[in-house]
Design a protein around this motif. Structure first.
Motif, PDB file in Angstrom:
ATOM      1  N   SER A  65       0.824  -1.197   0.000  1.00 11.13           N
ATOM      2  CA  SER A  65       0.000   0.000   0.000  1.00 11.13           C
ATOM      3  C   SER A  65       0.867   1.260   0.000  1.00 11.13           C
ATOM      4  O   SER A  65       0.597   2.215  -0.737  1.00 11.13           O
ATOM      5  CB  SER A  65      -0.923  -0.002   1.216  1.00 11.13           C
ATOM      6  OG  SER A  65      -1.667   1.187   1.276  1.00 11.13           O
ATOM      7  N   ALA A 116       2.369   1.643  -3.384  1.00 13.39           N
ATOM      8  CA  ALA A 116       1.356   2.104  -4.332  1.00 13.39           C
ATOM      9  C   ALA A 116       1.125   3.604  -4.160  1.00 13.39           C
ATOM     10  O   ALA A 116       0.997   4.341  -5.150  1.00 13.39           O
ATOM     11  CB  ALA A 116       0.061   1.332  -4.135  1.00 13.39           C
ATOM     12  N   ASN A 117       1.091   4.060  -2.912  1.00 12.39           N
ATOM     13  CA  ASN A 117       0.924   5.495  -2.664  1.00 12.39           C
ATOM     14  C   ASN A 117       2.121   6.280  -3.181  1.00 12.39           C
ATOM     15  O   ASN A 117       1.968   7.361  -3.754  1.00 12.39           O
ATOM     16  CB  ASN A 117       0.739   5.762  -1.160  1.00 12.39           C
ATOM     17  CG  ASN A 117      -0.640   5.382  -0.681  1.00 12.39           C
ATOM     18  OD1 ASN A 117      -1.572   5.286  -1.462  1.00 12.39           O
ATOM     19  ND2 ASN A 117      -0.768   5.140   0.616  1.00 12.39           N
ATOM     20  N   GLU A 118       3.310   5.721  -2.977  1.00 17.62           N
ATOM     21  CA  GLU A 118       4.525   6.366  -3.478  1.00 17.62           C
ATOM     22  C   GLU A 118       4.489   6.463  -5.002  1.00 17.62           C
ATOM     23  O   GLU A 118       4.812   7.504  -5.584  1.00 17.62           O
ATOM     24  CB  GLU A 118       5.741   5.562  -3.024  1.00 17.62           C
ATOM     25  CG  GLU A 118       7.069   6.167  -3.398  1.00 17.62           C
ATOM     26  CD  GLU A 118       8.223   5.313  -2.902  1.00 17.62           C
ATOM     27  OE1 GLU A 118       9.205   5.196  -3.652  1.00 17.62           O
ATOM     28  OE2 GLU A 118       8.152   4.768  -1.785  1.00 17.62           O
ATOM     29  N   ALA A 119       4.081   5.386  -5.650  1.00 22.45           N
ATOM     30  CA  ALA A 119       3.984   5.379  -7.109  1.00 22.45           C
ATOM     31  C   ALA A 119       2.933   6.371  -7.586  1.00 22.45           C
ATOM     32  O   ALA A 119       3.132   7.081  -8.579  1.00 22.45           O
ATOM     33  CB  ALA A 119       3.655   3.974  -7.609  1.00 22.45           C
ATOM     34  N   SER A 120       1.831   6.448  -6.864  1.00 25.74           N
ATOM     35  CA  SER A 120       0.769   7.394  -7.224  1.00 25.74           C
ATOM     36  C   SER A 120       1.260   8.829  -7.085  1.00 25.74           C
ATOM     37  O   SER A 120       1.000   9.671  -7.952  1.00 25.74           O
ATOM     38  CB  SER A 120      -0.448   7.161  -6.328  1.00 25.74           C
ATOM     39  OG  SER A 120      -1.444   8.105  -6.593  1.00 25.74           O
ATOM     40  N   THR A 121       1.982   9.101  -6.006  1.00 25.55           N
ATOM     41  CA  THR A 121       2.541  10.440  -5.806  1.00 25.55           C
ATOM     42  C   THR A 121       3.522  10.780  -6.918  1.00 25.55           C
ATOM     43  O   THR A 121       3.500  11.886  -7.463  1.00 25.55           O
ATOM     44  CB  THR A 121       3.249  10.525  -4.433  1.00 25.55           C
ATOM     45  OG1 THR A 121       2.302  10.235  -3.414  1.00 25.55           O
ATOM     46  CG2 THR A 121       3.845  11.891  -4.200  1.00 25.55           C
ATOM     47  N   LEU A 143       3.572   9.544  -9.926  1.00 30.06           N
ATOM     48  CA  LEU A 143       2.795   9.728 -11.149  1.00 30.06           C
ATOM     49  C   LEU A 143       2.154  11.113 -11.179  1.00 30.06           C
ATOM     50  O   LEU A 143       2.162  11.788 -12.215  1.00 30.06           O
ATOM     51  CB  LEU A 143       1.725   8.636 -11.261  1.00 30.06           C
ATOM     52  CG  LEU A 143       0.879   8.631 -12.534  1.00 30.06           C
ATOM     53  CD1 LEU A 143       1.756   8.463 -13.767  1.00 30.06           C
ATOM     54  CD2 LEU A 143      -0.154   7.528 -12.466  1.00 30.06           C
ATOM     55  N   ASN A 144       1.629  11.547 -10.039  1.00 28.56           N
ATOM     56  CA  ASN A 144       1.047  12.894  -9.965  1.00 28.56           C
ATOM     57  C   ASN A 144       2.101  13.963 -10.230  1.00 28.56           C
ATOM     58  O   ASN A 144       1.834  14.954 -10.917  1.00 28.56           O
ATOM     59  CB  ASN A 144       0.386  13.119  -8.610  1.00 28.56           C
ATOM     60  CG  ASN A 144      -0.920  12.360  -8.471  1.00 28.56           C
ATOM     61  OD1 ASN A 144      -1.553  12.009  -9.461  1.00 28.56           O
ATOM     62  ND2 ASN A 144      -1.316  12.080  -7.242  1.00 28.56           N
ATOM     63  N   ARG A 151       2.726  14.098 -13.883  1.00 32.39           N
ATOM     64  CA  ARG A 151       1.626  14.798 -14.573  1.00 32.39           C
ATOM     65  C   ARG A 151       1.752  16.305 -14.405  1.00 32.39           C
ATOM     66  O   ARG A 151       1.508  17.070 -15.343  1.00 32.39           O
ATOM     67  CB  ARG A 151       0.281  14.304 -14.040  1.00 32.39           C
ATOM     68  CG  ARG A 151      -0.069  12.916 -14.511  1.00 32.39           C
ATOM     69  CD  ARG A 151      -1.406  12.466 -13.977  1.00 32.39           C
ATOM     70  NE  ARG A 151      -1.715  11.126 -14.435  1.00 32.39           N
ATOM     71  CZ  ARG A 151      -2.424  10.255 -13.767  1.00 32.39           C
ATOM     72  NH1 ARG A 151      -2.917  10.583 -12.576  1.00 32.39           N
ATOM     73  NH2 ARG A 151      -2.667   9.061 -14.248  1.00 32.39           N
TER      74      ARG A 151
END
Length: 93
Positions: free
Chosen positions: A27, A30-35, A37-38, A41
């Motif tokens: 988890s 996943a949060n690190e990857a999401s950050t 990715l943001n 962007r």
């Protein structure tokens, strides 16, 4: 028999703790990857804005260059007219 049940419970408990640990770790990753990715962007959006600004500045520069060329041509025409006027004045003397 009692010792066997206790070891089974301990083993299951350890397995559950390991599963919980990996779930939390996954988890967090996943949060690190999401950050990340943001952030990518946001960087992409900044690049797009920079490209648009560069295009705008290029258009402004081209317009200024065209204006300068037009003014140069007008100056040449005025210089030619001044020369004609000077020549006419010298002929009339």
């Amino acid at each position: 028999m009692s010792t066997m049940k206790l070891w089974t419970k301990i083993t299951i408990g350890i397995q559950v703790l390991i599963i919980i640990f990996f779930a939390i770790y996954s988890s967090l990753k996943a949060n690190e990857a999401s950050t990340f990715l943001n952030l990518l962007r946001e960087q992409e959006a900044l690049l797009v804005r920079a490209e648009l600004e560069a295009e705008k500045q290029t258009e402004i520069a081209m317009s200024a260059q065209a204006e300068a060329e037009q003014q140069r041509m007008m100056a040449e025409q005025q210089a030619a007219l001044a020369m004609q006027t000077l020549e006419a004045c010298e002929k009339s003397k």
